[in-house]
Scaffold this motif. Structure first.
Motif, PDB file in Angstrom:
ATOM      1  N   TYR A 219      28.727  40.942  34.340  1.00 48.88           N
ATOM      2  CA  TYR A 219      29.800  40.381  34.074  1.00 48.88           C
ATOM      3  C   TYR A 219      31.092  41.110  34.546  1.00 48.88           C
ATOM      4  O   TYR A 219      32.393  40.493  34.913  1.00 48.88           O
ATOM      5  CB  TYR A 219      30.055  39.952  32.580  1.00 48.88           C
ATOM      6  CG  TYR A 219      29.272  38.807  32.108  1.00 48.88           C
ATOM      7  CD1 TYR A 219      29.665  37.411  32.472  1.00 48.88           C
ATOM      8  CD2 TYR A 219      28.149  38.944  31.316  1.00 48.88           C
ATOM      9  CE1 TYR A 219      28.999  36.529  31.984  1.00 48.88           C
ATOM     10  CE2 TYR A 219      27.438  37.829  30.744  1.00 48.88           C
ATOM     11  CZ  TYR A 219      27.837  36.539  31.100  1.00 48.88           C
ATOM     12  OH  TYR A 219      27.199  35.404  31.032  1.00 48.88           O
ATOM     13  N   GLN A 220      31.068  42.280  34.423  1.00 48.47           N
ATOM     14  CA  GLN A 220      32.117  43.160  35.244  1.00 48.47           C
ATOM     15  C   GLN A 220      32.061  42.845  36.624  1.00 48.47           C
ATOM     16  O   GLN A 220      33.323  42.814  37.232  1.00 48.47           O
ATOM     17  CB  GLN A 220      31.581  44.679  34.983  1.00 48.47           C
ATOM     18  CG  GLN A 220      31.839  45.360  33.545  1.00 48.47           C
ATOM     19  CD  GLN A 220      31.412  46.822  33.412  1.00 48.47           C
ATOM     20  OE1 GLN A 220      30.497  47.212  34.319  1.00 48.47           O
ATOM     21  NE2 GLN A 220      31.785  47.194  32.157  1.00 48.47           N
ATOM     22  N   THR A 221      31.066  42.748  37.300  1.00 49.42           N
ATOM     23  CA  THR A 221      31.121  42.193  38.769  1.00 49.42           C
ATOM     24  C   THR A 221      31.605  40.822  38.803  1.00 49.42           C
ATOM     25  O   THR A 221      32.470  40.804  39.741  1.00 49.42           O
ATOM     26  CB  THR A 221      29.655  42.110  39.555  1.00 49.42           C
ATOM     27  OG1 THR A 221      29.101  43.536  39.319  1.00 49.42           O
ATOM     28  CG2 THR A 221      29.642  41.883  40.852  1.00 49.42           C
TER      29      THR A 221
ATOM     30  N   LYS B  80      36.818  33.060  31.052  1.00 47.41           N
ATOM     31  CA  LYS B  80      37.108  34.054  31.710  1.00 47.41           C
ATOM     32  C   LYS B  80      35.592  34.800  32.006  1.00 47.41           C
ATOM     33  O   LYS B  80      35.598  35.744  32.821  1.00 47.41           O
ATOM     34  CB  LYS B  80      37.912  35.103  30.834  1.00 47.41           C
ATOM     35  CG  LYS B  80      39.460  34.836  30.579  1.00 47.41           C
ATOM     36  CD  LYS B  80      40.233  35.587  29.918  1.00 47.41           C
ATOM     37  CE  LYS B  80      41.683  35.029  29.979  1.00 47.41           C
ATOM     38  NZ  LYS B  80      42.583  35.973  29.032  1.00 47.41           N
ATOM     39  N   GLN B  81      34.626  34.384  31.348  1.00 47.73           N
ATOM     40  CA  GLN B  81      33.269  34.862  31.605  1.00 47.73           C
ATOM     41  C   GLN B  81      32.686  34.113  32.826  1.00 47.73           C
ATOM     42  O   GLN B  81      31.580  34.625  33.081  1.00 47.73           O
ATOM     43  CB  GLN B  81      32.607  34.811  30.493  1.00 47.73           C
ATOM     44  CG  GLN B  81      32.859  35.848  29.190  1.00 47.73           C
ATOM     45  CD  GLN B  81      32.030  35.664  28.007  1.00 47.73           C
ATOM     46  OE1 GLN B  81      30.992  35.082  27.934  1.00 47.73           O
ATOM     47  NE2 GLN B  81      32.343  36.499  26.880  1.00 47.73           N
ATOM     48  N   GLY B  82      33.550  33.330  33.143  1.00 45.81           N
ATOM     49  CA  GLY B  82      32.883  32.521  34.440  1.00 45.81           C
ATOM     50  C   GLY B  82      32.404  31.198  34.159  1.00 45.81           C
ATOM     51  O   GLY B  82      31.671  30.691  35.043  1.00 45.81           O
TER      52      GLY B  82
ATOM     53  N   GLN C 277      39.077  39.012  40.109  1.00 48.85           N
ATOM     54  CA  GLN C 277      40.146  39.803  40.599  1.00 48.85           C
ATOM     55  C   GLN C 277      40.533  39.840  41.951  1.00 48.85           C
ATOM     56  O   GLN C 277      41.677  39.969  42.466  1.00 48.85           O
ATOM     57  CB  GLN C 277      40.142  41.136  39.935  1.00 48.85           C
ATOM     58  CG  GLN C 277      40.306  41.354  38.426  1.00 48.85           C
ATOM     59  CD  GLN C 277      41.589  40.591  37.625  1.00 48.85           C
ATOM     60  OE1 GLN C 277      42.736  41.138  38.292  1.00 48.85           O
ATOM     61  NE2 GLN C 277      41.435  40.168  36.898  1.00 48.85           N
ATOM     62  N   ALA C 278      39.583  39.970  42.729  1.00 49.10           N
ATOM     63  CA  ALA C 278      39.386  39.959  44.203  1.00 49.10           C
ATOM     64  C   ALA C 278      40.323  38.796  44.939  1.00 49.10           C
ATOM     65  O   ALA C 278      41.117  38.614  45.657  1.00 49.10           O
ATOM     66  CB  ALA C 278      38.173  39.996  44.822  1.00 49.10           C
ATOM     67  N   LEU C 279      40.015  37.727  44.154  1.00 49.74           N
ATOM     68  CA  LEU C 279      40.740  36.307  44.501  1.00 49.74           C
ATOM     69  C   LEU C 279      42.178  36.321  44.132  1.00 49.74           C
ATOM     70  O   LEU C 279      42.822  35.886  44.895  1.00 49.74           O
ATOM     71  CB  LEU C 279      39.853  35.186  43.686  1.00 49.74           C
ATOM     72  CG  LEU C 279      40.457  33.605  43.928  1.00 49.74           C
ATOM     73  CD1 LEU C 279      40.366  33.283  45.434  1.00 49.74           C
ATOM     74  CD2 LEU C 279      39.653  32.708  43.061  1.00 49.74           C
TER      75      LEU C 279
END
Length: 770
Positions: A504-506, A144-146, A512-514
């Protein structure tokens, strides 16, 4: 919850421990329910129960397994569906269901049935939850952190492995050492509760007996009561009588203590027994050996005789229970291997410290022994534990009034410093600690030198935070120290933390945009300059932000380029482009479309497989009408892997373009190896070709390369008709840029295509084709 279940839930043979937490709140809440069932099962050892109640407990376990495993598997499936570990995890869940049903079908009265189930559940807690569940949960949080899946799993393995043996041994040790004694104490408590009721009945009998003036019978009955009974004058609060059990308890003969104040038998700091609203109080009584004994005093039975009022106090020895409670508390707040206070103790200390003296700065030093696993590998785990104990003892020697030492598990320790004036002074003290720690340790005949890495966070007016945040900051700083090499420390930087948090917020907002379908594709035409024909479009992603409007890719794609999210968005772009191409085909409009391929996708061994699946899903679209644009720098990161992926795409009839050519190495050697069909000249070489002979020479060289390798050449960033003419003159026909058209939404493409006309200056037929 029924009264019976409430009663059972009070038993805590196995108290919930924060070490059981996975970090996913929903799963942790359900795991805590399993611990509740363990305690209910322990209650049946003590009190027994009817068949219906036990059936309810078994059914509760079965129901728990169903809803908990469904919850877990839904979370795991989202991230591990194709992972063999996920399939094995589900298989183990099914084994749990079968095992519980197997126990439920046995006769609980048979020896070992309930004990066997209890042991099975404890081992499940130790090995499945502490190992497998925590490993997968930490991986999910990393994802979730990418992070990429391989890195997320590797870091999760490292975190779990550092503390796994210690945690499991602590849990099983707690079970072995304390469960049997706890059950005994539960039985003792239950027996005493029954005795108390019997004593109440006896006390009432005493009163009746006195009322019947049968002094001898009263004395016989009073003396035979097995509990220690004291009779106290309610007016002057003096002791007027006590039975043989009371004499045995305190060691004083009755004739030596009659008339003394009852309160004098108890510790001076104990609550005033005869002046409290509670009828049951824990206290300590002074014995004839001048020792204090932990006792429980029950008050409230009163009677009147010859005009005087008396109270009966029943006193029972609870020293074993108190000792056991202290053992549990010590276990909860101390590390089982080293005996040092643990993380729970650290958090408790920090909480009190911050609340009571918020203006005084403290430094938390998070230490990790470098390459500790080598000690275990070379000398064995038991020797590794011995080394940890020696390290702990050295830390204790280094601690003073203003310093505290803690062991968080594995090879991680924390020291608290308070007496420092500034960062320089703090660094000086840490350097001194490093010197002390690096002195040799002796294990049997071996001399071992260790090094540590440390992260340092400070609680001060510049960094007001809660204990968990303070620990996390120091832990992150410790990993920063490790990146510098062994025997280093790193001071936490609050500004850097805010920057990282913002990053990380970005990253999460892009994710979320995806999910919310906020991305769209715009299409920029590519044309043949001399023929005036549109030869295709490049699909370019845009973010339709609900608050900020349309955001260009340069503002968000660099954030995700090293994270797996870039792969997800990359597949979204390809699928969206194919879907649009199929929609255009159904409208009678056929064209080629190119999409940009990220570096992580290019290195993904499964990319060609995924691409094939998408092409089959949109089967009306010819694979040859799709082109993948690859950055020159991405292709060179792992050349063999890039070549394999490109060739697999070519086998699917999908062409490859090398994007931004000229900005990287631009080597003939690799250009010869790469299976590409198009070279896209970077716009930096196009914008100044009218005024820069240097750029024009580079342009001519690239066009020459294209001809030599029979690769089509296309110019990017064409912004004027004159520059287009020069491109034609030097042998480049294909181009895209603002002078032709800016990127446009899909719904405007067909109309633009119908109405666009090339400048007449470009429409030449006598130019050498590139």
């Amino acid at each position: 919850m029924s009264q019976r279940m409430e009663q059972l839930s009070r038993f805590e043979i196995f108290p919930w421990n924060d070490h059981f937490c996975t970090g996913i709140d929903l799963i942790d809440a359900q795991h805590q329910r399993l611990v509740d069932y363990l305690n209910q099962l322990a209650a049946y050892f003590v009190e027994g129960g009817d068949a219906e109640g036990l059936d309810g407990l078994f059914q509760g376990l079965v129901n728990y397994a169903d809803y908990h495993f469904d919850t877990e598997e839904t979370i795991w499936e989202e991230h591990f569906k194709e992972d063999p570990a996920y399939q094995n995890h589900c298989s183990i869940h099914q084994q749990f269901r079968e095992k519980v049903l197997q126990y439920a079908q046995q006769n609980p009265e048979e020896s070992g049935v309930l004990e066997g189930l209890f042991g099975y559940l404890v081992h499940w807690l130790a090995f499945h939850i502490l190992d497998s569940d925590r490993r997968m949960a930490i991986t999910v949080q990393n994802l979730k952190q990418g992070m990429r899946i391989d890195k997320a799993k590797r870091l999760a393995d490292d975190e779990v492995n550092r503390s796994l043996d210690t945690l499991i041994n602590a849990v099983l040790g707690m079970y072995r050492k304390l469960s049997e004694r706890t059950v005994d104490l539960m039985r003792e408590k239950h027996a005493r509760e029954k005795a108390e009721q019997q004593l109440k009945n006896v006390s009432e009998a005493l009163i009746e007996e006195r009322l019947r003036n049968s002094e001898d019978r009263f004395k016989a009955l009073f003396a035979s009561i097995p509990e220690a009974v004291f009779v106290v004058d309610k007016v002057n609060e003096s002791l007027t009588d006590m039975n043989r059990a009371a004499e045995t308890l305190c060691g004083f003969p009755v004739d030596k203590v009659l008339g003394k104040p009852f309160e004098e038998f108890f510790h001076p700091e104990s609550p005033r027994l005869l002046h409290t609203s509670n009828d049951k109080i824990e206290s300590t009584i002074l014995t004839a050996k001048n020792e204090y004994l932990d006792v429980e005093v029950t008050l409230g039975f009163s009677f009147e005789e010859k005009g005087r009022h008396y109270m009966i106090a029943v006193v029972r020895d609870i020293s074993e229970r108190v000792k056991h409670k202290k053992a549990l508390e010590h276990l909860a707040y101390h590390d089982a291997t080293t005996g040092l206070p643990n993380k729970a103790s650290l958090i408790s200390y920090l909480t009190d410290r911050i609340q009571n003296t918020p203006d005084q700065a403290i430094a938390l030093i998070y230490l990790d022994i470098d390459n500790f696993n080598l000690v275990n590998d070379l000398y064995g785990v038991s020797q590794g534990d011995q080394l940890l104990k020696k390290v702990a003892r050295r830390f204790l020697r280094l601690t003073q009034i203003d310093r505290h030492a803690y062991h968080l598990g594995g090879d991680e320790f924390v020291l608290i410093l308070q007496d420092f004036s500034n960062d320089y002074d703090l660094e000086k003290q840490i350097s001194s600690l490093f010197t002390e720690i690096s002195a040799p340790f002796h294990l049997d005949k071996h001399e071992i030198n260790i090094q540590v890495s440390a992260g340092v966070s400070s609680y001060s007016n510049d960094n007001l935070c809660d204990p968990n945040t303070l620990i996390r900051q120091a832990s992150q700083s410790m990993y920063q120290a490790k990146l510098k090499g062994n025997q280093r420390f790193h001071l936490f930087d609050n500004n850097q933390e805010q920057s990282t948090r913002s990053y990380y917020q970005t990253l999460e907002r892009i994710h979320q945009a995806l999910i919310r379908d906020e991305f769209v594709l715009y299409y920029q035409p590519k044309v043949n300059l001399t023929q005036g024909q549109v030869i295709g479009f490049e699909a370019l992603i845009r973010w339709e932000h609900p608050d900020k409007g349309l955001i260009s890719p340069g503002e968000f794609l660099p954030v995700i380029e090293t994270y797996p999210l870039s792969i997800e968005i990359g597949y979204w772009v390809i699928e969206t482009a194919l879907r649009q191409m199929q929609r255009w085909l159904h409208q009678g409009f056929k064209t080629h479309v190119s999409v940009n391929l990220g570096g992580m996708q290019l290195q993904d061994s499964q990319f060609a497989v995924r691409l094939k699946e998408l092409l089959e899903k949109y089967s009306d679209v010819p694979a040859s009408s799709l082109e993948l644009e690859v950055l020159e720098s991405s292709a060179l990161e792992d050349m063999p892997a890039a070549i394999r992926t490109m060739k697999a795409c070519n086998d699917l009839k999908v062409s490859i373009a090398l994007d931004d050519f000229g900005t990287g190495y631009s080597s003939l050697a690799y250009l010869k190896q790469l299976p590409i069909q198009v070279l896209k000249i970077d716009q930096s070489f196009i914008k100044d070709i009218l005024t820069s002979q240097h750029d024009l020479s580079i342009l001519e060289s690239i066009i020459g390369l294209g001809k030599a390798f029979h690769i089509e050449v296309m110019a990017e960033g064409l912004e004027s008709i004159e520059a287009g003419c020069l491109l034609i003159d030097v042998g480049c026909q294909a181009a895209q840029g603002y002078v032709i058209a800016r990127p446009m939404p899909a719904e405007k493409v067909i109309l633009w295509h119908k109405t666009w006309n090339a400048p007449t200056e470009w429409l030449k037929t006598d130019t050498v084709l590139c």
